[in-house]
Design an enzyme around this catalytic site. Structure first.
Site, mmCIF file in Angstrom:
data_model
loop_
_atom_site.group_PDB
_atom_site.id
_atom_site.type_symbol
_atom_site.label_atom_id
_atom_site.label_comp_id
_atom_site.label_asym_id
_atom_site.label_seq_id
_atom_site.Cartn_x
_atom_site.Cartn_y
_atom_site.Cartn_z
ATOM 1 N N LYS A 114 45.336 -22.774 50.182
ATOM 2 C CA LYS A 114 46.187 -23.962 50.083
ATOM 3 C C LYS A 114 45.364 -25.210 50.418
ATOM 4 O O LYS A 114 44.534 -25.175 51.327
ATOM 5 C CB LYS A 114 47.343 -23.800 51.087
ATOM 6 C CG LYS A 114 48.276 -24.989 51.208
ATOM 7 C CD LYS A 114 49.251 -25.065 50.059
ATOM 8 C CE LYS A 114 50.133 -26.327 50.149
ATOM 9 N NZ LYS A 114 50.789 -26.596 48.859
ATOM 10 N N ASN A 144 40.394 -31.144 45.199
ATOM 11 C CA ASN A 144 41.687 -31.343 44.551
ATOM 12 C C ASN A 144 41.892 -32.826 44.274
ATOM 13 O O ASN A 144 42.331 -33.572 45.146
ATOM 14 C CB ASN A 144 42.792 -30.790 45.458
ATOM 15 C CG ASN A 144 44.166 -30.905 44.826
ATOM 16 O OD1 ASN A 144 44.317 -31.463 43.736
ATOM 17 N ND2 ASN A 144 45.169 -30.385 45.503
ATOM 18 N N CYS A 188 46.465 -33.399 42.462
ATOM 19 C CA CYS A 188 47.817 -33.091 42.919
ATOM 20 C C CYS A 188 48.771 -34.172 42.438
ATOM 21 O O CYS A 188 48.574 -35.348 42.736
ATOM 22 C CB CYS A 188 47.895 -32.996 44.446
ATOM 23 S SG CYS A 188 49.593 -32.766 44.988
ATOM 24 N N THR A 243 48.771 -28.741 37.837
ATOM 25 C CA THR A 243 50.078 -28.768 37.160
ATOM 26 C C THR A 243 50.286 -30.022 36.323
ATOM 27 O O THR A 243 49.669 -31.058 36.558
ATOM 28 C CB THR A 243 51.209 -28.695 38.202
ATOM 29 O OG1 THR A 243 51.013 -29.758 39.136
ATOM 30 C CG2 THR A 243 51.208 -27.364 38.911
ATOM 31 N N GLY A 252 49.257 -20.678 33.908
ATOM 32 C CA GLY A 252 50.230 -19.737 33.358
ATOM 33 C C GLY A 252 49.706 -18.335 33.136
ATOM 34 O O GLY A 252 50.288 -17.574 32.366
ATOM 35 N N GLY A 283 54.061 -31.304 48.280
ATOM 36 C CA GLY A 283 53.476 -32.423 49.007
ATOM 37 C C GLY A 283 52.381 -31.989 49.963
ATOM 38 O O GLY A 283 52.149 -32.624 50.988
ATOM 39 N N ASN A 343 57.260 -27.907 41.053
ATOM 40 C CA ASN A 343 57.143 -27.973 42.510
ATOM 41 C C ASN A 343 56.628 -29.330 42.933
ATOM 42 O O ASN A 343 55.836 -29.955 42.226
ATOM 43 C CB ASN A 343 56.229 -26.860 43.042
ATOM 44 C CG ASN A 343 54.774 -27.284 43.101
ATOM 45 O OD1 ASN A 343 54.352 -27.986 44.022
ATOM 46 N ND2 ASN A 343 54.016 -26.904 42.087
ATOM 47 N N SER A 390 45.017 -22.017 44.370
ATOM 48 C CA SER A 390 45.429 -22.768 45.554
ATOM 49 C C SER A 390 46.927 -23.099 45.509
ATOM 50 O O SER A 390 47.456 -23.468 44.464
ATOM 51 C CB SER A 390 44.618 -24.059 45.634
ATOM 52 O OG SER A 390 45.022 -24.818 46.745
#
Lengths: 294, 335
Positions: free
Chosen positions: B75, B157, B160, B223, B274, B102, B99, B51
């Protein structure tokens, strides 16, 4: 829109003054499909620490053997894609080391250029097209200038840099435009000061003419150019720059603030741009992400 | 010895069990199976796109054959469209990138009308990443998306790092994780995957909480929170100041977390972090992942995921193993 993602070979990486390079790539699939103002995502292969491809304006496309594209642009023999770049950070430093025969990852051609449907009619309405370039911004303007020259448009280039070494690519422009007005901040070549000064003089002298401005360069120069275009009421197209992750519209890393609200407040430089009408953009460095180094 | 064990292995599988219809192989030929099943949904292979790195699929349709992917995770979709953070939003680091987009997205309604019809036609499954700022809005988003046909699963999600509330706030609080997963599961018409944050001390704890609250599978990692500073101007490289770190640089840590999570739960785990080539993907699978997601590599080499599909195929052929035999097959010393 045709775009191709391939590993291609470096034909030549010619060093120019001031840390500039003219990189010629053997790109038989990409080169014939380039429209003026489009860009490429390019990466020197074999470095696992420098990952992302760098967005670069496509400076020129040429036929095999170095023949000028010029009036033969439509010929399928076009296969050399040229990028004009300056070392500004580690990505470009790695690219400066490229030698003939090296491989690069190339994704091109990309983006919404200068002569998309909504832009072209304004070019036809103008008496003269004024190109305004700052430093390496010149790289975005040669192909549109060539195409306009083919269609016998009257054109003039205003080109500024910090020093004489920043004024790269003027030889390529000479046969294309009717006049070039150069400016350097130290006065070593052309006017002393910013390029927007001779531009302002020209606009002041010719208030009865219709111009189309096409600009690419550092944010301060763009803002000054856009102000002049607004004051003298001429339409102005700007080719924007930003950091990019993907170049195809998915990472949303290159979005800039545009007129509009809510989810229409941002547009992607890679997809809706890089060429925009200047009045579409919110010219505020804080919120537009402009003036980025590296 | 090797030949004998390969022959033994081959015998019960050569007729194929759950896999797709396969023509009977010539005697002695081994046909590895790559199809996987998660929560009753079949995926043609374990290689998915992550995503936020693959748009809504169509953007890459000119560059790669989307039908060769196992799934596309779109996304993050919120109930209403979101405009995202001010630029600059990305910055490259050594072997990675930061990144803070948002979660700029078109919103659930436009996703269903404009994006899903294209995705539905693909052989790759559609996994819809779901994002909101409150438990009620997560539920509302899922209820809106439930109207859509052809969604394989939701990926919740809760991790984030780049939005002020919601996101990581949920993913780093055990109580909130439990609350939002349970509520989302109750609302969801399709299977629910939960995307975990690596920004926690004990990933196994969050894996178990999500499993206990009803998650059908886990995907990890999102992330890592990081930052970078321009020393000339003494300003952050990213307007949000902190940002999510991804790319090959995070792989060893992500791999360790996938290994720990997979050992902590019974539900399937999907490995992310990664992955840039076949060997990376195989590491995650051997560590316990039933599928993997390719993220940042899509940006700088869009052909990565297809290369991984082929690489896994070659590996299984060479090792004479089905994909299922590989999952969690790590041989630890002394065990």
């Amino acid at each position: 829109m045709a775009m191709f993602d391939e590993t291609v070979s470096v034909i030549e990486n010619r060093p120019l003054p001031g840390g500039h390079f003219l990189l010629s790539l053997d790109a038989p699939r990409q080169a014939p499909n380039v429209r003026p103002g489009q860009f490429a995502m390019v990466r020197a292969l074999g470095r696992s620490d420098v990952l992302l491809r760098r967005p670069m304006s496509i400076f020129d496309v040429q036929a095999h053997g170095g023949g000028r594209a010029g009036s033969n642009r439509k010929e399928s023999a076009l296969r050399i894609l040229q990028l004009l770049f300056k070392i500004v950070g580690r990505g470009t430093r790695v690219m400066a080391d490229l030698k003939s025969g090296d491989k690069v990852g190339l994704l091109a051609p990309l983006g919404h250029g200068f002569f998309e449907e909504e832009y072209l009619p304004r070019a036809h309405e103008s008496d003269e097209v004024l190109h305004v370039a700052g430093g390496i911004g010149i790289a975005a303007l040669l192909l549109p200038a060539k195409q306009l020259a083919e269609a016998r448009f009257k054109q003039r280039l205003f080109f500024g840099g910090r020093t004489k070494d920043d004024l790269v690519g003027i030889n390529e422009f000479k046969p294309v435009v009717s006049a070039m007005l150069l400016a350097t901040e130290n006065g070593a070549m052309g006017y002393r000061g910013y390029v927007t000064r001779p531009l302002e003089d020209y606009l002041t002298k010719h208030t009865n003419k219709k111009f189309l401005l096409m600009a690419c360069g550092p944010s301060a120069m763009l803002r000054a150019t856009v102000e002049l275009a607004k004051r003298f009421r001429h339409p102005c197209l700007v080719s924007m720059e930003n950091r990019m992750g993907c170049g195809v519209g998915v990472c949303l890393g290159c979005s800039i603030r545009v007129q509009g609200s809510g989810h229409e407040a941002y547009q992607r430089v890679c997809t809706e741009g890089p060429v925009f009408w200047s009045d579409k953009i919110v010219w505020d460095a804080e919120s537009s992400g402009l003036g980025i180094r590296d | 010895m090797t030949n004998k064990s390969q022959l033994e292995k081959q015998a019960p599988d050569s007729g194929t069990v759950n896999g797709p219809a396969v023509t009977t192989p010539p005697a002695g030929e081994f046909i590895p199976q790559y199809e996987i099943e998660i929560a009753g949904v079949k995926f043609q292979n374990p290689v998915w796109t992550a995503s936020g790195t693959f748009g809504y699929g169509r953007e890459y349709s000119q560059l790669i054959d989307l039908n060769q992917l196992g799934a596309i995770c779109v996304k993050g979709i919120s109930p209403e469209p979101m405009d995202g953070n001010p630029p600059p939003r990305i910055y490259e680091t050594d072997s990675g990138m930061l990144n803070a987009i948002g979660l700029q997205n078109v919103g659930a309604k436009r996703f269903l009308n404009e994006k899903l019809p294209f995705l539905r036609k693909l052989k790759a499954r559609t996994v819809v990443n779901v994002f909101a700022y409150s438990t009620e809005d997560y539920v509302r988003c899922i209820e809106m998306l439930n109207e859509g046909e052809g969604i394989a699963a939701y990926e919740l999600n809760i991790s984030c790092p780049n939005t002020r509330c919601g996101g990581i706030v949920y993913g780093s609080d055990p109580k909130l994780t439990e609350e939002v997963v349970a509520a989302a599961k109750k609302a969801a018409r399709y299977p629910l995957f939960v995307k975990l944050s690596p920004n926690v001390t004990d990933i196994a704890l969050f894996a178990r909480i999500a499993e206990g609250a009803g998650a059908d599978a886990l995907s990890l990692v999102n992330t890592f929170v990081g930052m970078a500073i321009d020393v000339e101007t003494r300003t952050p490289r990213i307007s949000n100041v902190t940002a999510g770190l991804s790319g090959p640089g995070i792989k060893p840590v992500a791999l360790r977390m996938v290994y720990q999570a997979a050992r902590a739960v019974k539900i399937p785990v999907i490995g992310i972090g990664g992955i840039a080539g076949p060997e990376d993907a195989l590491e995650f699978i051997i560590a316990g992942a039933r599928a993997v997601q390719v993220g940042t590599a899509n940006f700088y080499d869009p052909g990565t995921s297809i290369r991984i599909v082929k690489g896994i195929r070659d590996y299984c052929q060479r090792k004479q193993l089905h994909l299922a035999d590989l999952v969690g097959s790590l041989k630890t010393p002394g065990k």
